[in-house]
Scaffold this active site. Structure first.
Site: not given
Ligand SMILES: *Cc1c(COP(=O)(O)O)cnc(C)c1O
Length: 395
Positions: A59, A112, A184, A209
């Site tokens: 971990r 989001y 984010d 992404k």
């Molecule tokens: C997809 C996304 C997330 C969440 O990510 P996951 O890997 O799908 O949990 C958070 N913020 C933004 C802007 C996103 O496009």
């Protein structure tokens, strides 16, 4: 910990090629292989009691995960990074690390949707209240902050409606009020925006992404320095949030081509955005790198480039027109997520989601992720879709 390994590199491309790997430690093999492991065995009682030994239990990470953390920390200008199983878990970690019962969270209204759901359900249940603010608030955030606010959450641009937030102004006001800023940064990636340099305290990514880049793994990251990093690390370990070894491997591999992918995505998305803007039937194109975007000046000030994702709005039409358009696309796929090699389109309704600043623009919004198919093929497929849409509208 891993922050001790951070080196400096002549440029970002070299960093992406070299950071976070050590062939000499892997018998010369270029890439660090997948480490699967829970138990680490110790040769002596001295070693068992030596808390400075880097890997003591699964971990706490492996040479593979430390390498990926180092790449991301170097890119974001952070002292350290933690990896989580998804972007949403990186967001929930950052918020749970910084908030306690009775605290208040301020979130951009363009956020989001699952971030909103987390705040309104789970955090609410733990006695943390959330208010949403106008993504274009800037200095006016002073009027929204209260003496209970402990975190301001930004996502710039919002990944559906693409408002740019003034991170320096929001951070200055938040810090004055004793709150931290969590950003984010999934859209821009650290190549095109560095929120920590702009004043944010923690930067999170859906590594699913742009980092992975091929739609075949899920991972999240949270990076910070100083006290904020200590909070993240403690909460990360206590919550037991670890990324899977395979997903960490795929994200590490993705980082090696991040710069060329970002550049190609940027050019292609802009080409498509301009092409849509030239079509008189298209009501609006929401892409912050276009001079027509209301936040273009802020974008130019704070970003070094733009991403693969933007939206456009068509005049209001019945559902049948939307279906006629998207049900018969051959090159575009329809789906959530983005950041892969394949282009995606998604009809969405921002009005349904927002609470602080109603979305009043009439029309049907489509979000597009521009991947690596032929641009002419993408345009021809979408043009035929637009014709089907407008045929039903009688235009
Ligand atoms: C997809 C996304 C997330 C969440 O990510 P996951 O890997 O799908 O949990 C958070 N913020 C933004 C802007 C996103 O496009």
């Amino acid at each position: 910990m891993s922050s001790g390994n951070l080196k400096s590199y002549p440029d970002l491309e070299t960093l992406l090629a070299h950071a976070g790997r050590d062939p000499a430690a892997q018998h010369g093999f270029v890439n660090t292989p997948v480490y699967r492991g829970s138990t680490v065995v110790f040769p002596s009682l001295d070693a068992l009691e030596d808390q400075t030994i880097r890997y003591r239990y699964g971990r706490q990470g492996t040479p593979l995960t430390s390498g990926l953390e180092d790449v991301i920390s170097s890119l974001e200008g952070a002292e350290g990074t933690v990896l989580t199983p998804s972007g949403v878990s990186a967001i929930s970690l950052a918020l749970m690390a910084c908030l306690s019962t009775g605290d208040e969270l301020l979130v951009t209204d363009s956020v989001y949707e699952p971030t909103r759901a987390l705040a309104d359900s789970l955090l609410e249940r733990f006695g943390i209240s959330t208010r949403y603010f106008n993504p274009r608030a800037g200095d006016e955030i002073h009027d929204v902050l209260s003496d209970k606010t402990r975190v301001v959450f930004v996502e710039s641009p919002g990944s559906l409606t693409f408002e740019i937030q003034d991170i320096p102004a929001l951070s200055a006001a938040a810090h004055e009020a004793g709150a931290l800023v969590v950003a984010d940064n999934s859209w821009a990636s650290p190549l095109y925006c560095r929120p920590l340099d702009l004043g944010a305290d923690i930067v999170v990514h859906s590594g699913t992404k742009m980092f992975v880049g091929h739609s075949d793994a899920m991972i999240g990251t949270a990076s910070a320095s100083g006290e904020a990093l200590q909070k993240l690390r403690k909460a990360h370990y206590r919550l037991g949030l670890i990324a899977s070894p395979d997903d960490a491997f795929l994200a590490t591999r993705g980082m090696r081509t991040l710069a060329v992918r970002m550049q190609a995505h940027e050019e292609r998305a802009l080409d498509l955005a301009r092409w849509l803007e030239e079509d008189e039937r298209v009501q609006e194109v929401l892409h912050p790198a276009l001079p027509s975007h209301p936040d273009h000046a802020l974008f130019k000030r704070d970003f070094q480039g733009s991403g693969c994702l933007f939206s456009f709005v068509l005049p209001q039409a019945p559902r049948a027109a939307v279906a006629a358009m998207v049900d018969h696309l051959d090159v575009w796929g329809m789906g959530y997520s983005w950041g892969g090699f394949e282009s995606l389109i998604l009809p969405a309704d921002p009005a349904r989601i927002r609470t602080a600043t109603p979305w009043t623009e009439a029309g049907n919004l489509f979000r597009v992720h521009v991947g690596f198919e032929g641009l002419d093929a993408l345009k021809a497929d979408l043009a035929a879709g637009l014709d089907r849409y407008f045929m039903i509208l009688g235009m």
